[in-house]
Design a protein around this motif. Structure first.
Motif, PDB file in Angstrom:
ATOM      1  N   LYS A 187      -1.975   7.444  -5.851  1.00 42.22           N
ATOM      2  CA  LYS A 187      -2.562   7.477  -4.507  1.00 42.22           C
ATOM      3  C   LYS A 187      -4.000   6.962  -4.529  1.00 42.22           C
ATOM      4  O   LYS A 187      -4.441   6.284  -3.594  1.00 42.22           O
ATOM      5  N   TYR A 215       0.841  -1.208   0.000  1.00 45.15           N
ATOM      6  CA  TYR A 215       0.000   0.000   0.000  1.00 45.15           C
ATOM      7  C   TYR A 215       0.875   1.258   0.000  1.00 45.15           C
ATOM      8  O   TYR A 215       0.678   2.169  -0.827  1.00 45.15           O
ATOM      9  N   THR A 230      -1.695  10.594   5.021  1.00 41.91           N
ATOM     10  CA  THR A 230      -2.410  11.808   4.632  1.00 41.91           C
ATOM     11  C   THR A 230      -1.867  12.998   5.420  1.00 41.91           C
ATOM     12  O   THR A 230      -2.034  13.060   6.635  1.00 41.91           O
ATOM     13  N   ASN A 285      -7.240  12.699  -2.560  1.00 40.75           N
ATOM     14  CA  ASN A 285      -6.882  11.474  -3.285  1.00 40.75           C
ATOM     15  C   ASN A 285      -7.462  10.243  -2.593  1.00 40.75           C
ATOM     16  O   ASN A 285      -7.970   9.332  -3.248  1.00 40.75           O
ATOM     17  N   GLY A 286      -7.372  10.240  -1.276  1.00 42.62           N
ATOM     18  CA  GLY A 286      -7.933   9.129  -0.504  1.00 42.62           C
ATOM     19  C   GLY A 286      -9.446   9.051  -0.686  1.00 42.62           C
ATOM     20  O   GLY A 286     -10.005   7.969  -0.884  1.00 42.62           O
ATOM     21  N   LYS A 328       2.684   1.688  -3.305  1.00 46.18           N
ATOM     22  CA  LYS A 328       1.797   2.207  -4.362  1.00 46.18           C
ATOM     23  C   LYS A 328       1.490   3.688  -4.104  1.00 46.18           C
ATOM     24  O   LYS A 328       1.449   4.481  -5.027  1.00 46.18           O
ATOM     25  N   TRP A 329       1.255   4.042  -2.837  1.00 49.85           N
ATOM     26  CA  TRP A 329       0.886   5.427  -2.493  1.00 49.85           C
ATOM     27  C   TRP A 329       2.000   6.398  -2.910  1.00 49.85           C
ATOM     28  O   TRP A 329       1.754   7.452  -3.465  1.00 49.85           O
ATOM     29  N   TYR A 330       3.255   6.003  -2.625  1.00 49.64           N
ATOM     30  CA  TYR A 330       4.380   6.889  -2.944  1.00 49.64           C
ATOM     31  C   TYR A 330       4.965   6.603  -4.328  1.00 49.64           C
ATOM     32  O   TYR A 330       5.943   7.241  -4.713  1.00 49.64           O
ATOM     33  N   THR A 377      -5.229   3.612  -2.547  1.00 51.31           N
ATOM     34  CA  THR A 377      -6.382   3.606  -1.626  1.00 51.31           C
ATOM     35  C   THR A 377      -7.345   2.481  -1.992  1.00 51.31           C
ATOM     36  O   THR A 377      -7.845   1.768  -1.109  1.00 51.31           O
ATOM     37  N   ASP A 432      -3.727  15.050  -0.299  1.00 54.37           N
ATOM     38  CA  ASP A 432      -3.699  13.626   0.066  1.00 54.37           C
ATOM     39  C   ASP A 432      -5.094  13.161   0.471  1.00 54.37           C
ATOM     40  O   ASP A 432      -5.529  12.063   0.105  1.00 54.37           O
TER      41      ASP A 432
END
Lengths: 301, 233
Positions: B5, A67, B86, B94-95, A70-72, B9, B91
């Protein structure tokens, strides 16, 4: 990135904490400033990792790493990170894992973060030696990635785990921790007790019970068990007084009772700690130049 | 918007769906209801009454589009988990985008599955599908508002149940046999599920207008909730 110290301490200092690419800083901060320090660093745009561990208790470590990766949008591979950080159980939910194992996620998070400025606050509280090794591994990689790392610690000895050169934050600003030898002489004597001050009392401490002495803010503190007293002497004076009792100056700011030494740990090329045989397993900094000498002394003890 | 992002999520939320029993229960609620409602009707070889179909649709919308994001955000707020990644409004947005896309997709899938179980899939005309799409966004917004502002999981359940009963199951009021001029009936006529019933009965453009007003108001409220939540990131 430059952070004005005044914003943290509200003191008169005009100095700045300077975080630079590919460099690390170790700073001792007063415990009561930790929260303000964290807020100021976050506002300045740094990625701050403070004591609390954040994780989704029902998900496992592998999902967490994937996770974050992927986020960064990090190029690092999940499997490599699992191997590198010795994660043995990547499939059980985090609610079933212990704190030590979950703490590894914080180090991995710092590596995956796309923030140029990484700040850790008190990373060595409630941790184990294996994780300190992993912390150093992470530190090396962050430096290789040309990121800037700042480790703030409320305990001076923890700051010395990060690197030999340590700064101290106070109202007066950021100062290099005084590591010069004190020069005041104290006559050596063969005594079994020494005199220490505790508030309005004068206590006589049995020398062999002392674990180590540390010097900061111009004072010498005696540590024995969970207690800490101020000694009315300089560290140089204490060294001369206690040398004959098996005490050794392992660092310019520390004098350790060799009888209480359990082990010596090498964290990185230039960073060592002496571990005291007490319930807290206190980690005392050991100078690079003293590494061989202390081993000889311990063998001949 | 950052696609990585959003994708991350969605990746995490999918795993959360399968491990969170509260979410799983909410997802299973509409199909189970469809089965419970349709079985007696099938036994007497009768069609399910329209009111029941719309209670089913309303339940699917309220239980998934509202309650899932509400539960997930409430838990994250209670344990301060948003701070994991976040750190600013961007952020957070995006979430929200990632969570919303997944919730809308799951809402659509569960709605269709529930109608199939009830044997009422032919109710889905194009006008109703467009109405359902607007309604799904309204219910999603309600879940986001309550979720972003929730402090505890326990109190968030109250909001979720209130939306489920008052706005999801509104047509149940028909079974009270109240007079059309009764205040409750007058209020019910402005709720989203009643607009869906009106669209189904070819009531013209007015139901769409009412739903767009709902959508506008709830979207603005989401915007305010995001600003408020972002202050404590």
């Amino acid at each position: 990135m430059d952070i004005e110290i005044q914003k943290i301490t509200a003191g008169p200092s005009n100095g700045k904490i300077k975080m630079r690419a590919g460099k690390s800083l170790a700073v001792q901060i007063p415990y009561e400033l930790a929260e303000t320090f964290s807020d100021t660093m976050e506002k300045a745009g740094a990625h701050v990792f403070s004591g609390g561990l954040l994780y989704y208790k029902r998900l496992n470590l592998k999902v967490h790493i994937e996770y974050l990766r992927k986020w960064y949008n990090s190029p690092l591979k999940t499997e490599d990170l699992i191997r590198q950080f010795n994660i043995t159980d990547s499939v059980s939910s985090l609610s079933k894992l212990n704190r030590t194992e979950i703490q590894k996620l914080t180090y991995i998070h710092a590596l995956l973060s796309n923030n140029q400025y990484i700040v850790f606050i008190d990373p060595f509280l409630n941790t184990v030696n294996d994780n300190i090794h992993l912390f150093h591994k992470m530190k090396e990689q962050l430096i290789q990635q040309e990121k800037s790392l700042l480790v703030a610690s409320s305990r001076l000895e923890d700051a010395f785990i990060v690197q030999p050169d340590v700064m101290k934050l106070s109202d007066q600003g950021l100062e290099t921790v005084e590591t010069t030898d004190n020069t005041e002489d104290n006559s050596s004597s063969n005594v079994s007790k020494i005199k220490v001050k505790a508030h309005d009392k004068t206590i006589f401490v049995t020398i062999e019970e002392i674990e180590y002495l540390e010097s900061h803010d111009g004072k010498v503190y005696i540590n024995l068990g969970s207690e800490k007293f101020i000694m009315e002497s300089t560290l140089q004076g204490a060294e001369e007084q206690l040398e004959a009792h098996g005490f050794y100056r392992c660092h310019r700011s520390y004098l350790v009772n060799l009888h209480k030494v359990k082990e010596i740990i090498t964290w990185s090329k230039n960073t060592y700690s002496v571990i005291i045989d007490n319930s807290e397993k206190s980690r005392i900094p050991l100078s690079r130049t003293k590494f061989n000498e202390i081993q000889d002394k311990l063998l001949k003890l | 918007m950052n696609l990585f992002k959003i994708r991350a999520t969605i990746y995490r939320d999918i795993r959360e769906y399968f491990t969170n029993y509260a979410v799983l229960t909410v997802l299973l609620m509409p199909p189970i209801m469809a089965l419970m409602y349709s079985t007696p009707a099938r036994n007497v070889r009768e069609d399910l009454p329209d009111v029941m179909i719309f209670i089913l649709l309303g339940t699917a919308l309220a239980s998934i589009a509202t309650n899932v994001p509400l539960m997930l955000y409430a838990e994250e707020n209670e344990h301060d988990l948003l701070k994991l990644v976040t750190h600013n409004v961007s952020d957070l947005m995006n979430g929200i985008a990632g969570r919303s896309i997944l919730v809308l997709f799951i809402t659509a899938a569960v709605t269709v599955i529930s109608l199939l179980i009830a044997g009422q899939a032919d109710v889905l005309s194009w006008p109703l599908v467009s109405g359902l799409s607007i309604a799904a966004l309204i219910f999603l917004n309600l879940g986001l508002i309550a979720g972003l502002l929730a402090k505890l999981q326990s109190t968030s359940t109250v909001y979720g149940v209130a939306v489920l009963f008052l706005l999801g199951m509104t047509p149940i009021i028909e079974t009270f046999f109240l007079n059309d001029s009764h205040l409750l009936m007058k209020l019910a006529e402005f709720t989203p599920v009643y607009q869906l019933m009106a669209i189904h009965n070819n009531a013209g453009v007015m139901p769409y207008v009412i739903m767009l007003v709902w959508l506008g108001l709830t979207t603005f409220s989401v915007y305010l909730a995001v600003l408020k939540r972002a202050k404590t990131l």
